[in-house]
Design a protein around this motif. Structure first.
Motif, PDB file in Angstrom:
ATOM      1  N   ILE A 243      42.948  30.670  39.886  1.00  0.00           N
ATOM      2  CA  ILE A 243      43.195  30.129  38.546  1.00  0.00           C
ATOM      3  C   ILE A 243      43.949  31.100  37.633  1.00  0.00           C
ATOM      4  N   ALA A 244      43.905  32.396  37.968  1.00  0.00           N
ATOM      5  CA  ALA A 244      44.591  33.386  37.115  1.00  0.00           C
ATOM      6  C   ALA A 244      45.246  34.463  37.975  1.00  0.00           C
ATOM      7  N   PRO A 245      46.163  34.083  38.869  1.00  0.00           N
ATOM      8  CA  PRO A 245      46.744  35.052  39.802  1.00  0.00           C
ATOM      9  C   PRO A 245      47.551  36.154  39.122  1.00  0.00           C
ATOM     10  N   ARG A 246      48.014  35.913  37.899  1.00  0.00           N
ATOM     11  CA  ARG A 246      48.825  36.907  37.195  1.00  0.00           C
ATOM     12  C   ARG A 246      47.972  38.024  36.581  1.00  0.00           C
ATOM     13  N   TYR A 247      46.654  37.879  36.663  1.00  0.00           N
ATOM     14  CA  TYR A 247      45.782  38.859  36.018  1.00  0.00           C
ATOM     15  C   TYR A 247      44.793  39.510  36.980  1.00  0.00           C
ATOM     16  N   VAL A 248      44.872  39.190  38.257  1.00  0.00           N
ATOM     17  CA  VAL A 248      43.898  39.691  39.228  1.00  0.00           C
ATOM     18  C   VAL A 248      44.621  40.328  40.408  1.00  0.00           C
ATOM     19  N   THR A 249      44.178  41.512  40.799  1.00  0.00           N
ATOM     20  CA  THR A 249      44.714  42.164  41.983  1.00  0.00           C
ATOM     21  C   THR A 249      43.574  42.910  42.665  1.00  0.00           C
TER      22      THR A 249
ATOM     23  N   ILE B 275      52.722  43.846  40.157  1.00  0.00           N
ATOM     24  CA  ILE B 275      52.003  44.582  41.198  1.00  0.00           C
ATOM     25  C   ILE B 275      51.799  43.692  42.419  1.00  0.00           C
ATOM     26  N   ASN B 276      51.348  42.470  42.198  1.00  0.00           N
ATOM     27  CA  ASN B 276      51.115  41.563  43.324  1.00  0.00           C
ATOM     28  C   ASN B 276      52.407  41.207  44.040  1.00  0.00           C
TER      29      ASN B 276
ATOM     30  N   ARG C 165      49.639  49.312  47.855  1.00  0.00           N
ATOM     31  CA  ARG C 165      50.822  48.775  48.525  1.00  0.00           C
ATOM     32  C   ARG C 165      51.995  48.653  47.557  1.00  0.00           C
ATOM     33  N   ALA C 166      51.690  48.250  46.324  1.00  0.00           N
ATOM     34  CA  ALA C 166      52.744  48.125  45.316  1.00  0.00           C
ATOM     35  C   ALA C 166      53.346  49.496  44.999  1.00  0.00           C
TER      36      ALA C 166
END
Length: 224
Positions: free
Chosen positions: A182-188, A215-216, A195-196
């Motif tokens: 639901i919030a892929p832009r805020y979770v890593t 980062i993702n 890796r990033a």
């Protein structure tokens, strides 16, 4: 690639270390710290060091490295601005100066956090200090990237050193699949962060301040 890591015993640093040890292109990992990681790996060498304002005694050992992944940090809770500034500004700047003197082309990846303020206008002390640190590093190191992750899922089996973070990640960890959806832009994750960093060092990135979505994206590029 030869990599130096600061803060490898912390919640973020443990994941970054794991990413480096897994990466085929990484041949050597030097960890600088006051305590041992407890890890054993053919690529890994640990160097005990106490004074993070003065690296004169070990600076010669920094020669020939390609990147530094600086994950050392502390919570601002209960700290004076003066003390927080030493750890979050003076320490990384001292490391960057020593490292770039020994390895002039070295890349420097610094973990700050979402909400960091480079303008100096924030009412939050930690945001101002970290913003000042970012600005100084970007000016000092030509190949520097600032990483501003929001929610970070730690490597399984690791624990944050700050009690508040322990409780936070105890709640977040089982919710990670939902949060990622639901919030892929805020979770890593801490491993994706590593890796990033590797991808930024290897290929270069024009944007020098990177949020979670960046980062993702870099982590996915690194895995492809």
């Amino acid at each position: 690639m030869r990599v130096i890591i600061f803060g490898a015993t912390g919640m973020v640093g443990q994941g970054v270390l794991e990413a480096c040890l897994r990466a085929d292109e990484v041949t050597d990992v030097l960890v600088i710290g006051r305590t041992s990681t407890g890890r054993a790996h053919p690529k890994l060498r640990e160097r005990h060091h106490e004074d993070f304002l003065d690296f004169t005694a070990i600076q010669d050992e920094f020669s020939g490295y390609d990147a530094c992944f600086y994950c050392l940090g502390t919570s601002a809770a209960g700290m004076t601005e003066a003390r927080y500034r030493v750890v979050s500004h003076d320490f990384p700047l001292a490391a960057a100066r020593a490292l770039t003197a020994a390895s002039p082309g070295l890349a420097f990846c610094y973990v700050s956090g979402a909400g960091t303020d480079g303008s100096g206008k924030s009412r939050m002390m930690w945001a101002r200090v970290k913003g000042e640190t970012e600005n100084a590093l970007l000016e000092l190191v030509p190949r520097a990237w600032m990483f501003r992750p929001a929610a970070i899922l730690p490597l399984p089996g690791t624990r944050a050193k700050t009690k508040a973070y322990v409780l936070l990640y105890r709640v977040l960890t089982p919710l990670y699949p939902v949060l990622r959806r639901i919030a892929p832009r805020y979770v890593t994750t801490s491993v994706q962060l590593g890796r990033a960093m590797l991808e930024a060092t290897r290929s270069g990135v024009s944007r020098r301040v990177l949020a979670t979505a960046d980062i993702n994206e870099l982590a996915a590029r690194s895995s492809s």
